[in-house]
Design a protein around this motif. Structure first.
Motif, PDB file in Angstrom:
ATOM      1  N   PHE A 157       0.857  -1.189   0.000  1.00 19.76           N
ATOM      2  CA  PHE A 157       0.000   0.000   0.000  1.00 19.76           C
ATOM      3  C   PHE A 157       0.890   1.235   0.000  1.00 19.76           C
ATOM      4  O   PHE A 157       2.023   1.198   0.507  1.00 19.76           O
ATOM      5  CB  PHE A 157      -0.883   0.043   1.261  1.00 19.76           C
TER       6      PHE A 157
ATOM      7  N   VAL B  28       1.050   4.843   1.584  1.00 21.93           N
ATOM      8  CA  VAL B  28       0.343   5.557   2.653  1.00 21.93           C
ATOM      9  C   VAL B  28       0.884   6.964   2.879  1.00 21.93           C
ATOM     10  O   VAL B  28       2.062   7.239   2.642  1.00 21.93           O
ATOM     11  CB  VAL B  28       0.373   4.766   3.999  1.00 21.93           C
TER      12      VAL B  28
ATOM     13  N   VAL C  81       2.489  -5.017   2.925  1.00 24.89           N
ATOM     14  CA  VAL C  81       1.620  -5.599   3.941  1.00 24.89           C
ATOM     15  C   VAL C  81       1.575  -7.129   3.812  1.00 24.89           C
ATOM     16  O   VAL C  81       1.569  -7.844   4.802  1.00 24.89           O
ATOM     17  CB  VAL C  81       0.208  -4.994   3.808  1.00 24.89           C
TER      18      VAL C  81
ATOM     19  N   ALA D  20      -1.174  -7.854  10.978  1.00 20.19           N
ATOM     20  CA  ALA D  20      -0.414  -8.933  10.330  1.00 20.19           C
ATOM     21  C   ALA D  20      -0.777  -9.068   8.848  1.00 20.19           C
ATOM     22  O   ALA D  20       0.004  -9.574   8.049  1.00 20.19           O
ATOM     23  CB  ALA D  20      -0.664 -10.256  11.047  1.00 20.19           C
ATOM     24  N   GLY D  21      -1.987  -8.637   8.485  1.00 23.26           N
ATOM     25  CA  GLY D  21      -2.415  -8.743   7.086  1.00 23.26           C
ATOM     26  C   GLY D  21      -3.575  -9.704   6.868  1.00 23.26           C
ATOM     27  O   GLY D  21      -3.873 -10.076   5.732  1.00 23.26           O
ATOM     28  N   LYS D  22      -4.263 -10.075   7.947  1.00 24.23           N
ATOM     29  CA  LYS D  22      -5.364 -11.045   7.834  1.00 24.23           C
ATOM     30  C   LYS D  22      -6.534 -10.468   7.022  1.00 24.23           C
ATOM     31  O   LYS D  22      -7.036 -11.101   6.109  1.00 24.23           O
ATOM     32  CB  LYS D  22      -5.862 -11.448   9.235  1.00 24.23           C
ATOM     33  N   THR D  23      -6.943  -9.257   7.387  1.00 27.70           N
ATOM     34  CA  THR D  23      -8.070  -8.641   6.683  1.00 27.70           C
ATOM     35  C   THR D  23      -7.724  -8.417   5.213  1.00 27.70           C
ATOM     36  O   THR D  23      -8.542  -8.685   4.325  1.00 27.70           O
ATOM     37  CB  THR D  23      -8.454  -7.313   7.377  1.00 27.70           C
ATOM     38  N   THR D  24      -6.506  -7.953   4.952  1.00 23.31           N
ATOM     39  CA  THR D  24      -6.094  -7.726   3.564  1.00 23.31           C
ATOM     40  C   THR D  24      -6.158  -9.032   2.770  1.00 23.31           C
ATOM     41  O   THR D  24      -6.628  -9.056   1.634  1.00 23.31           O
ATOM     42  CB  THR D  24      -4.659  -7.134   3.532  1.00 23.31           C
TER      43      THR D  24
HETATM   44  N1  LIG Z   1      -6.131   0.355   2.210  1.00 25.76           N
HETATM   45  C1  LIG Z   1      -5.026   0.449   2.955  1.00 25.76           C
HETATM   46  N2  LIG Z   1      -4.151   1.468   2.773  1.00 25.76           N
HETATM   47  C2  LIG Z   1      -3.023   1.551   3.506  1.00 25.76           C
HETATM   48  N3  LIG Z   1      -2.659   0.669   4.458  1.00 25.76           N
HETATM   49  C3  LIG Z   1      -3.481  -0.366   4.691  1.00 25.76           C
HETATM   50  C4  LIG Z   1      -4.713  -0.530   3.955  1.00 25.76           C
HETATM   51  N4  LIG Z   1      -5.315  -1.650   4.408  1.00 25.76           N
HETATM   52  C5  LIG Z   1      -4.525  -2.158   5.372  1.00 25.76           C
HETATM   53  N5  LIG Z   1      -3.416  -1.393   5.546  1.00 25.76           N
HETATM   54  C6  LIG Z   1      -2.329  -1.648   6.498  1.00 25.76           C
HETATM   55  O1  LIG Z   1      -1.926  -2.989   6.300  1.00 25.76           O
HETATM   56  C7  LIG Z   1      -1.555  -3.610   7.521  1.00 25.76           C
HETATM   57  C8  LIG Z   1      -2.320  -4.905   7.674  1.00 25.76           C
HETATM   58  O2  LIG Z   1      -3.669  -4.629   7.877  1.00 25.76           O
HETATM   59  P1  LIG Z   1      -4.801  -5.720   8.038  1.00 25.76           P
HETATM   60  O3  LIG Z   1      -4.795  -6.633   6.863  1.00 25.76           O
HETATM   61  O4  LIG Z   1      -6.048  -4.995   8.333  1.00 25.76           O
HETATM   62  O5  LIG Z   1      -4.277  -6.512   9.313  1.00 25.76           O
HETATM   63  P2  LIG Z   1      -5.049  -7.453  10.351  1.00 25.76           P
HETATM   64  O6  LIG Z   1      -6.403  -7.737   9.810  1.00 25.76           O
HETATM   65  O7  LIG Z   1      -4.188  -8.675  10.445  1.00 25.76           O
HETATM   66  O8  LIG Z   1      -5.076  -6.698  11.642  1.00 25.76           O
HETATM   67  C9  LIG Z   1      -1.823  -2.591   8.595  1.00 25.76           C
HETATM   68  O9  LIG Z   1      -0.603  -2.006   8.951  1.00 25.76           O
HETATM   69  C10 LIG Z   1      -2.759  -1.605   7.952  1.00 25.76           C
HETATM   70  O10 LIG Z   1      -2.563  -0.323   8.478  1.00 25.76           O
END
Ligand SMILES: Nc1ncnc2c1ncn2[C@@H]1O[C@H](COP(=O)(O)OP(=O)(O)O)[C@@H](O)[C@H]1O
Ligand SMILES: [Mg+2]
Length: 320
Positions: A17, A19, A28, A50-54
């Motif tokens: 990403f 930012v 990520v 950690a990147g789970k949601t991503t």
């Molecule tokens: N759209 C985005 N733009 C910039 N950074 C992002 C975006 N989505 C997630 N991140 C960053 O990616 C990292 C992993 O996020 P995420 O996948 O939500 O982790 P988890 O679900 O494991 O807590 C975090 O540091 C978050 O800030």
């Protein structure tokens, strides 16, 4: 899909990403490999960020990976037929505050081209499943508590009767009773043979629900395994407390145990890695006047494993 096709197959996934004002690059996902098989309940664990949601978002086509391959039932995440069989509960379900739950679910059903008749049939069943009352479902969503919104989020994830469910923190924002109900619901969906990928911070729930887990740290999966194998009986430990033990008894117990600590004179706690050894040591201790106060078993919980793996991965990353 044949039996050997993974319901979810992710290989070498990377995502960066950009930012902030300076568009700083943040990687990520750093090469995620993950397979989830049909009918399996898979728990994705990992610390915040950690990147789970991503990873889950790449499965529903909300995030496009830079590199790597994502296949759902052998097809691209954008394949419409597959999308019809998927249900997704986002981490923070966003709902239309001025609609009622009924109207919202009707809208969600229409996204899947379900007939109005079928939607009308399904809504009461879904409300019952997620334990939202019919009268609450006639009120505007803006009046709901966080837990009610989470239940509604669950209901919309099930509106199309999906075979594959992606649940991002389904227990978050719920009180212990709500969590218990959601856990029961996930178990019920599992019994119905659906494939479930979910992530949760509540490790005891993950331990109770999942067939397999993967631990993700800083954009990589550092460990995957079947729950029974990860928490295998080899990790069982037996702790025994004995008192009135003489010096010779203490020396013998030290020799037979993994660890032996004298808390007070004559009062020791000894640890064994199998029950037979523990019982043999007890017989020996009795000959030296020892009396058993307590024998308890202890096994490595998912929480212990999780903490160990995260620390290990971070130490290794620091060494590189
Ligand atoms: N759209 C985005 N733009 C910039 N950074 C992002 C975006 N989505 C997630 N991140 C960053 O990616 C990292 C992993 O996020 P995420 O996948 O939500 O982790 P988890 O679900 O494991 O807590 C975090 O540091 C978050 O800030
Ligand atoms: Mg998340």
């Amino acid at each position: 899909m044949d039996a050997y096709t993974a319901a979810i197959d992710i290989q070498g996934l990377t995502k960066t990403f950009h930012v902030g004002f300076w568009r700083k690059k943040v990687q990520v996902l750093k090469g995620v490999d993950l397979q989830v098989f049909a009918g399996e309940t898979f728990g994705l664990l990992g610390p915040n960020g950690a990147g789970k949601t991503t990873t889950i978002k790449t499965l529903v086509g909300l995030v496009r990976p830079d590199q790597g391959e994502v296949l759902i039932m052998g097809q691209s995440p954008n394949n419409t037929r597959n999308r019809m069989q998927m249900g997704y509960l986002p981490e923070l379900p966003s709902v239309y505050a001025y609609l009622t739950a009924h109207e919202f679910l009707q809208l969600c059903g229409s996204f899947f081209n379900l007939s109005p008749r079928l939607i009308r049939q399904r809504i009461p069943q879904l409300l019952d499943r997620v334990q939202l009352s019919e009268s609450a479902a006639r009120k505007q969503i803006r009046t709901y508590s966080k837990g009610m919104v989470q239940r509604l989020g669950f209901a919309q994830a099930l509106i199309n009767d999906p075979q594959l469910l992606l649940l991002d923190e389904p227990m978050s924002g719920l009180d212990p009773l709500g969590r218990h109900e959601v856990k029961e619901l996930v178990l019920e969906l599992k019994r119905e043979g659906r494939t479930i990928l979910f992530n949760s911070h509540v490790l005891s729930d993950v331990e109770a629900i999942c067939d397999r887990v993967g631990i993700m740290v800083d954009g990589k999966i550092v460990l995957t395994g079947k729950m029974q194998q990860l928490l295998r009986p080899m990790d069982h430990l037996y702790h025994m407390q004995i008192h009135k033990l003489d010096k010779l008894g203490h020396t013998n117990l030290k020799r037979l145990s993994l660890r032996c600590v004298e808390h007070k004179p004559g009062m020791v706690e000894a640890t064994f890695n199998n029950l037979e050894k523990a019982l043999k040591a007890l017989a020996v201790a009795r000959q030296s006047g020892g009396e058993l106060i307590e024998l308890k078993t202890h096994y490595r919980s998912l929480e212990n494993l999780f903490v160990d793996e995260v620390n290990k991965a971070r130490t290794q990353a620091g060494d590189e």
